[in-house]
Structures are given as C-alpha cells and as structure tokens.
Design a protein around this motif. Structure first.
Motif, PDB file in Angstrom:
ATOM      1  N   VAL A   5       0.633  -1.234  -0.031  1.00 19.83           N
ATOM      2  CA  VAL A   5      -0.276   0.330   0.132  1.00 19.83           C
ATOM      3  C   VAL A   5       0.546   1.475  -0.085  1.00 19.83           C
ATOM      4  O   VAL A   5       2.061   1.367   1.029  1.00 19.83           O
ATOM      5  CB  VAL A   5      -0.532  -0.423   0.882  1.00 19.83           C
ATOM      6  N   TYR A   6       0.497   1.545  -1.398  1.00 18.83           N
ATOM      7  CA  TYR A   6       1.241   3.207  -0.839  1.00 18.83           C
ATOM      8  C   TYR A   6       0.361   4.478  -0.070  1.00 18.83           C
ATOM      9  O   TYR A   6      -1.123   4.741  -0.961  1.00 18.83           O
ATOM     10  CB  TYR A   6       1.665   3.560  -2.694  1.00 18.83           C
ATOM     11  N   LEU A   7       0.777   5.484   0.379  1.00 11.99           N
ATOM     12  CA  LEU A   7       0.690   6.642   0.710  1.00 11.99           C
ATOM     13  C   LEU A   7       1.009   7.548   0.995  1.00 11.99           C
ATOM     14  O   LEU A   7       1.978   8.073   0.149  1.00 11.99           O
ATOM     15  CB  LEU A   7       0.696   6.388   2.619  1.00 11.99           C
ATOM     16  N   SER A   8       0.111   8.422  -0.246  1.00 10.07           N
ATOM     17  CA  SER A   8       0.184   9.160  -0.906  1.00 10.07           C
ATOM     18  C   SER A   8      -0.617  10.387  -0.553  1.00 10.07           C
ATOM     19  O   SER A   8      -1.865  10.768   0.277  1.00 10.07           O
ATOM     20  CB  SER A   8       0.221   9.618  -2.218  1.00 10.07           C
ATOM     21  N   GLY A   9      -0.410  11.736   0.041  1.00 13.88           N
ATOM     22  CA  GLY A   9      -1.427  13.069   0.078  1.00 13.88           C
ATOM     23  C   GLY A   9       0.105  13.905   1.439  1.00 13.88           C
ATOM     24  O   GLY A   9       0.975  13.880   1.224  1.00 13.88           O
ATOM     25  N   GLU A  10      -1.525  14.472   1.714  1.00 11.81           N
ATOM     26  CA  GLU A  10      -1.266  15.937   3.098  1.00 11.81           C
ATOM     27  C   GLU A  10      -0.226  15.104   3.953  1.00 11.81           C
ATOM     28  O   GLU A  10       0.061  13.857   4.246  1.00 11.81           O
ATOM     29  CB  GLU A  10      -1.837  16.092   3.654  1.00 11.81           C
ATOM     30  N   THR A  74       8.328   8.356  -6.070  1.00  8.67           N
ATOM     31  CA  THR A  74       7.100   8.148  -6.170  1.00  8.67           C
ATOM     32  C   THR A  74       6.524   7.200  -7.537  1.00  8.67           C
ATOM     33  O   THR A  74       6.019   6.397  -6.937  1.00  8.67           O
ATOM     34  CB  THR A  74       6.282   9.733  -6.298  1.00  8.67           C
ATOM     35  N   LYS A  75       6.956   7.877  -8.577  1.00  9.72           N
ATOM     36  CA  LYS A  75       6.854   6.511  -9.602  1.00  9.72           C
ATOM     37  C   LYS A  75       6.808   5.438  -9.431  1.00  9.72           C
ATOM     38  O   LYS A  75       6.136   4.507  -9.550  1.00  9.72           O
ATOM     39  CB  LYS A  75       7.621   7.483 -10.962  1.00  9.72           C
ATOM     40  N   THR A  76       8.137   5.296  -8.728  1.00  7.92           N
ATOM     41  CA  THR A  76       8.611   4.016  -8.649  1.00  7.92           C
ATOM     42  C   THR A  76       7.724   2.681  -7.677  1.00  7.92           C
ATOM     43  O   THR A  76       7.413   1.546  -7.974  1.00  7.92           O
ATOM     44  CB  THR A  76       9.780   3.280  -8.187  1.00  7.92           C
ATOM     45  N   LEU A  77       7.693   3.889  -6.489  1.00  7.42           N
ATOM     46  CA  LEU A  77       6.282   3.374  -5.388  1.00  7.42           C
ATOM     47  C   LEU A  77       5.000   2.895  -6.209  1.00  7.42           C
ATOM     48  O   LEU A  77       4.648   1.860  -5.553  1.00  7.42           O
ATOM     49  CB  LEU A  77       6.723   3.987  -3.936  1.00  7.42           C
ATOM     50  N   ILE A  78       4.532   3.878  -6.711  1.00  7.30           N
ATOM     51  CA  ILE A  78       2.942   3.968  -7.049  1.00  7.30           C
ATOM     52  C   ILE A  78       3.421   2.546  -7.972  1.00  7.30           C
ATOM     53  O   ILE A  78       2.364   1.738  -7.803  1.00  7.30           O
ATOM     54  CB  ILE A  78       2.567   4.762  -7.941  1.00  7.30           C
ATOM     55  N   ILE A  86      -4.976   7.860  -0.501  1.00  7.32           N
ATOM     56  CA  ILE A  86      -4.652   9.106  -1.271  1.00  7.32           C
ATOM     57  C   ILE A  86      -5.451  10.345  -0.419  1.00  7.32           C
ATOM     58  O   ILE A  86      -7.116  10.363  -0.591  1.00  7.32           O
ATOM     59  CB  ILE A  86      -4.605   9.453  -2.627  1.00  7.32           C
ATOM     60  N   ARG A  87      -4.130  11.265   0.720  1.00  6.09           N
ATOM     61  CA  ARG A  87      -4.628  11.499   1.372  1.00  6.09           C
ATOM     62  C   ARG A  87      -5.134  13.557   1.148  1.00  6.09           C
ATOM     63  O   ARG A  87      -4.434  13.498   0.550  1.00  6.09           O
ATOM     64  CB  ARG A  87      -4.600  11.413   2.849  1.00  6.09           C
ATOM     65  N   PHE A  88      -6.320  13.713   0.973  1.00  3.89           N
ATOM     66  CA  PHE A  88      -6.263  15.465   0.657  1.00  3.89           C
ATOM     67  C   PHE A  88      -6.626  15.979   2.492  1.00  3.89           C
ATOM     68  O   PHE A  88      -7.415  15.657   3.151  1.00  3.89           O
ATOM     69  CB  PHE A  88      -6.658  15.554   0.092  1.00  3.89           C
ATOM     70  N   GLY A  89      -5.770  16.960   2.742  1.00  6.39           N
ATOM     71  CA  GLY A  89      -6.753  17.565   4.276  1.00  6.39           C
ATOM     72  C   GLY A  89      -7.228  18.554   3.635  1.00  6.39           C
ATOM     73  O   GLY A  89      -7.026  19.137   2.621  1.00  6.39           O
ATOM     74  N   GLN A  94      -3.159  19.912  -1.990  1.00  8.36           N
ATOM     75  CA  GLN A  94      -2.437  19.004  -2.412  1.00  8.36           C
ATOM     76  C   GLN A  94      -2.050  18.576  -3.537  1.00  8.36           C
ATOM     77  O   GLN A  94      -2.936  18.038  -3.887  1.00  8.36           O
ATOM     78  CB  GLN A  94      -2.814  17.529  -1.107  1.00  8.36           C
ATOM     79  N   TRP A  95      -1.353  19.407  -4.510  1.00 14.20           N
ATOM     80  CA  TRP A  95      -1.742  19.168  -5.839  1.00 14.20           C
ATOM     81  C   TRP A  95      -0.525  18.229  -6.135  1.00 14.20           C
ATOM     82  O   TRP A  95      -1.332  17.214  -7.419  1.00 14.20           O
ATOM     83  CB  TRP A  95      -0.785  20.692  -6.861  1.00 14.20           C
ATOM     84  N   ASN A  96       0.268  17.208  -5.323  1.00 12.88           N
ATOM     85  CA  ASN A  96       1.222  16.457  -5.905  1.00 12.88           C
ATOM     86  C   ASN A  96       0.093  15.382  -5.539  1.00 12.88           C
ATOM     87  O   ASN A  96       0.337  14.364  -5.948  1.00 12.88           O
ATOM     88  CB  ASN A  96       2.163  16.626  -4.485  1.00 12.88           C
ATOM     89  N   ALA A  97      -0.419  15.605  -4.628  1.00 12.56           N
ATOM     90  CA  ALA A  97      -1.748  13.768  -3.940  1.00 12.56           C
ATOM     91  C   ALA A  97      -2.020  14.176  -5.282  1.00 12.56           C
ATOM     92  O   ALA A  97      -3.042  12.551  -6.320  1.00 12.56           O
ATOM     93  CB  ALA A  97      -1.972  14.221  -2.794  1.00 12.56           C
ATOM     94  N   ALA A  98      -2.830  15.373  -6.186  1.00  7.56           N
ATOM     95  CA  ALA A  98      -3.866  15.270  -7.082  1.00  7.56           C
ATOM     96  C   ALA A  98      -2.909  14.389  -8.403  1.00  7.56           C
ATOM     97  O   ALA A  98      -3.664  13.481  -8.871  1.00  7.56           O
ATOM     98  CB  ALA A  98      -4.882  16.243  -7.418  1.00  7.56           C
ATOM     99  N   PHE A  99      -1.835  14.640  -8.556  1.00 13.44           N
ATOM    100  CA  PHE A  99      -1.359  14.568  -9.480  1.00 13.44           C
ATOM    101  C   PHE A  99      -1.312  12.787  -9.425  1.00 13.44           C
ATOM    102  O   PHE A  99      -1.526  11.540 -10.251  1.00 13.44           O
ATOM    103  CB  PHE A  99       0.292  15.189  -9.438  1.00 13.44           C
ATOM    104  N   ASP A 100      -0.669  12.371  -8.379  1.00 12.69           N
ATOM    105  CA  ASP A 100      -0.303  10.380  -7.788  1.00 12.69           C
ATOM    106  C   ASP A 100      -1.584  10.097  -8.362  1.00 12.69           C
ATOM    107  O   ASP A 100      -1.179   8.806  -8.485  1.00 12.69           O
ATOM    108  CB  ASP A 100       0.001  10.807  -6.051  1.00 12.69           C
ATOM    109  N   ALA A 101      -2.922  10.803  -7.725  1.00 11.45           N
ATOM    110  CA  ALA A 101      -3.742   9.812  -7.701  1.00 11.45           C
ATOM    111  C   ALA A 101      -4.277   9.629  -9.559  1.00 11.45           C
ATOM    112  O   ALA A 101      -4.675   8.836  -9.997  1.00 11.45           O
ATOM    113  CB  ALA A 101      -5.112  10.789  -7.367  1.00 11.45           C
ATOM    114  N   GLY A 102      -4.065  10.946 -10.589  1.00 17.13           N
ATOM    115  CA  GLY A 102      -4.102  10.910 -11.851  1.00 17.13           C
ATOM    116  C   GLY A 102      -2.941  10.247 -12.521  1.00 17.13           C
ATOM    117  O   GLY A 102      -3.466   8.964 -13.219  1.00 17.13           O
TER     118      GLY A 102
END
Length: 149
Positions: A5-10, A74-78, A86-89, A94-102
């Motif tokens: 499980v990859y944990l992304s976001g705030e 990030t790319k390797t782990l995803i 993907i957590r949005f606070g 969290q633009w980076n989190a939105a990018f990770d979701a995409g």
C-alpha cells in the motif's frame, strides 16, 4: 493475502501513522510505502544536482530539480503498489496528491481517496476515478481489513 500500500498526500497530520498502527493492530499483512514526508528534505531533494548556473538555490529551478528527484521515488513506489491511499487535507492544497491520483488512474492502480466532505466538489474528478472515498482513517483500515481477507 499480502498487500503493498502506497500512502500519498498531505504531510501535516499523523494519518499515515494511524493507518499503519490500525493495520498492525488488526494483524494485517501489509507493506506500506510513502513519499518523503519531511517537507525540507523533499524540497531539497535536487540540491546536489546542477552546476550553479541557473539560480538553483531558490525558485523554479530548485523546485524543478527536486520534483524530478522525488518523482523517481513516487513513480517507482506507485508502480510497485497494489493499492494507494491518497489523503487530501483541509488546510493546504495537495497538488502532488492529485497528480499521484492521476498517475494511479493512468496505470490502472486502484486507489482510495481520504478527505472530508467539504472538499468533495474540488476533488470530483479525482473521486470519480477512485475505487472508494473514505472520510476517516477507520474507514480506510476497515477497507484494508476487507481486502486482506
């Protein structure tokens, strides 16, 4: 079943620790990974690169280099994960989190968004591609329990 499980976001709250602890308490077979969550460390990830000709200690070029170095991780782990959370606070965007979701959507990686109901509208496209939306860490842990059965 073992999950990666990859944990992304705030990075300003301890939601990652809470999820990991909840999964450990439930004795789930999960390996967690994440981006670098130390803000200064992440911002300086590319400082060792370059020749000093592009005003590299501040502004665009510093951010540009660090973003590229961080993207390697990030790319390797995803790519290696089975699912992403993907957590949005509420406090920061969290633009980076939105990018990770995409990126997850592009790779057809399932992901769960974690955010409060007051930011549903700005995240409508992100949530539309998600496989689930949770409003609490407990909901995430319960989902992971189900997936590990």
């Amino acid at each position: 079943m073992k999950l990666n499980v990859y944990l992304s976001g705030e990075i300003h709250t301890d939601w990652r620790v809470q999820i990991i602890q909840g999964c450990q308490d439930a004795d789930l077979n999960i390996e967690f990974s994440s981006a670098i969550t130390d803000h200064e460390e992440s911002d300086s990830a590319g400082d060792m690169l370059g020749d000093g000709q592009l005003d590299e200690k501040q502004g665009f070029w510093r951010d540009h280099k660090s973003a590229k170095v961080n993207a390697i991780r990030t790319k390797t782990l995803i790519a290696a994960c089975d699912i992403a959370i993907i957590r949005f606070g509420d406090k920061y965007k969290q633009w980076n989190a939105a990018f990770d979701a995409g990126y997850c959507a592009a790779l057809n990686k399932p992901y769960i968004t974690l955010h409060s109901s007051d930011i549903i509208h700005p995240l409508k496209e992100v949530d539309a591609a998600a496989h689930a939306w949770a409003t609490s860490v407990d909901q995430v842990v319960a989902s992971l329990k189900y997936l590990c059965k």
